[in-house]
Design a protein around this motif. Sequence first.
Motif: not given
Lengths: 396, 396
Positions: A136-142
């Motif tokens: 989730s954190t990685v995806q939030s960073s695009g």
Amino acid sequence: MITQTADHTDIRATNLAAVLGYLRREAPCSRAAIAAGTGLNKATVTSIVGELLERRLVRETQQTQNHVGRPATLLVLDGSAYATIGLEIGARGLTALGCDAAGEQILRWHRAGPGVDAGPAKTIAAVVALARRAISTVQSSGRQVLGITVGVPGLVNRDGAVVLAAGLGWSDVPLRAELAATLGRPDIPVTVDNDASLGVLAEHLYGPYAGTANLIQLTGDTGVGAGIIVDGRPLAGHLGYVGEIGHLRLVPDGPACGCGRRGCLEALASLPAILEQVDGSIDDDPQHQLETLIRRADAQDAAVTKVLTEAGTHLGHGIAALVNILNPEVVLLGGAYALLAEHLSPAIDKALREASIAPDAGGCTIAASAFPHTATPLGATAHALTPLTRGRLPAR
Amino acid sequence: MITQTADHTDIRATNLAAVLGYLRREAPCSRAAIAAGTGLNKATVTSIVGELLERRLVRETQQTQNHVGRPATLLVLDGSAYATIGLEIGARGLTALGCDAAGEQILRWHRAGPGVDAGPAKTIAAVVALARRAISTVQSSGRQVLGITVGVPGLVNRDGAVVLAAGLGWSDVPLRAELAATLGRPDIPVTVDNDASLGVLAEHLYGPYAGTANLIQLTGDTGVGAGIIVDGRPLAGHLGYVGEIGHLRLVPDGPACGCGRRGCLEALASLPAILEQVDGSIDDDPQHQLETLIRRADAQDAAVTKVLTEAGTHLGHGIAALVNILNPEVVLLGGAYALLAEHLSPAIDKALREASIAPDAGGCTIAASAFPHTATPLGATAHALTPLTRGRLPAR
């Protein structure tokens, strides 16, 4: 590049891997230089570079080459749109690391683990919870998550099942399959490997001894294991069960080992064995216990010095077996051994030199790992990039 | 095939090696098949095949391919015009083997050696005398000698100097340089390597386990050494000092070893150690002494059985160290161990299974070498072909 039986997809992947490999070594460089350097024809290079640009794995720079003639557009690797996640299961807890495909660190978390007695089911649940948060954190960073690799202190077979992890009390746990099923993200490949094998990968790629062709890293935080690079390549063996130096029998009829035998290196000189010799038991908070040990060693506490000297002597004999068989150029002390290196090294060096058959221990240097806390998850992030470095592009 | 920095000679050698390699795997085959299989263009293949035909390394056959269209001339490897010589220096004497470049045996001689106490100078003189006779025999058969490789039971550095050979009582002997100078044939390259490393090469190329990617061969005729193939390639390590399993300390404060330490595998289970335990000393004729030992073992002599069971147990523990670290698929018992295999194997298997951390010893098979008398010189003949397999044509 082309073999007679390769189908079109294989050839494309092989050529793509060649272009990425050339860029990794030589960038910034022009399309013409890639063609000359890989032996691929210019049309193929143009097509592959086009796909890599479109997928944001490569970008163009305005830089020009330093020679006469019209300026060429140069290419560099890009990896900022993709990331991998590395996880370590250890007796000291769980560690997660996220890196983009260019090697930039995105996240680094440590969680107290569910404990050795919790059993695999609770640990798998905790790992999946941590992996979900990391995704989730990685995806939030695009960024797109290319894969997750998990390191375990034990024997891991080619299917990612943990055949035996004495330090965790596990045997025959189909870890990869259960992690993948619980995670429920078929778009994100999950792989599992031995912690030491992943740790030495981090050193071989990113540490001060990066590129050393014959490199070994020892870990002793849970079991004692060796990650081994031979002739520039990770050692895998017949079924993947390599580097199990922890069960070298050093003292016939010595102390009992978690594996059921006696006198193994692991029973004499692993971090748990050292803590037990110093304190009589392992605390609920082994991290704090290790910090206390280091403080006492720094203060030259006699009891601690004696235990560490004995452990260092046993480690020196274990390393001598590696040196006599493999003749490494460098052996790195990883994990807690790195934090204790100055206290362990004199006894290690003495025992190693006495027990090595080659003069000067075959030219072997002993040094502390550059990544005492993160070698395994860092190596795991690199391991999860393997399909890409072999020329398999990410799913869209 | 082509790298940016390679000069023309390098490219030619690389392409030549690719054509020879393809022929070794796929012959008989046409020029067109070689081009398709190597990715080289047809003009290059035609030119290289022309040179190989002219140098009698390849010949044409009348055979035709089994498909529609006009019959193609097929090519096969030829090697009958060239030969290499392999020599072994051992405590049981000197062995010479001559093979043509197609692997056909031309000569095989054994000479009682000058003895362990004779020192390097006498041994070098005896080796050169044997090499001269072998060269003369090979040349009389109409073949050109491409090279000589000599195997020694000890640590050999990259210059072919013997750093240490405890079983021969040698240290720091510049063997390659002295052999080459005494032989006085600058047209014939001389190389020196460890006996076990050459022995496993013979098994990997010609034995029943040929091609096994993770293969080990143990020898114990003088010292105890392991020749190691990892992931299909010979293990070399940082300086070449690999496979020294003989100096694994199995029994702290055990019997004295020739290396100056105590309790080494070599002091417990090498052939000299076994003979001394059975007979109280080593005869002037160790070959005859070994034959007597085998006869007594076959007759189930209790004293011999006891010694061999103990030696097998120690060997099993030594092999367990290799299995725990390298996870080989096959470990071969070489030299005298092959001749004693049925008597050693039960104790080896038992100790190996007890001391291996992986279930079922990581899938490892223990078997007797197919070449108990000639593995080292046979591997040496193959080793001397290395320049040719890398695409360097013989001097004219």
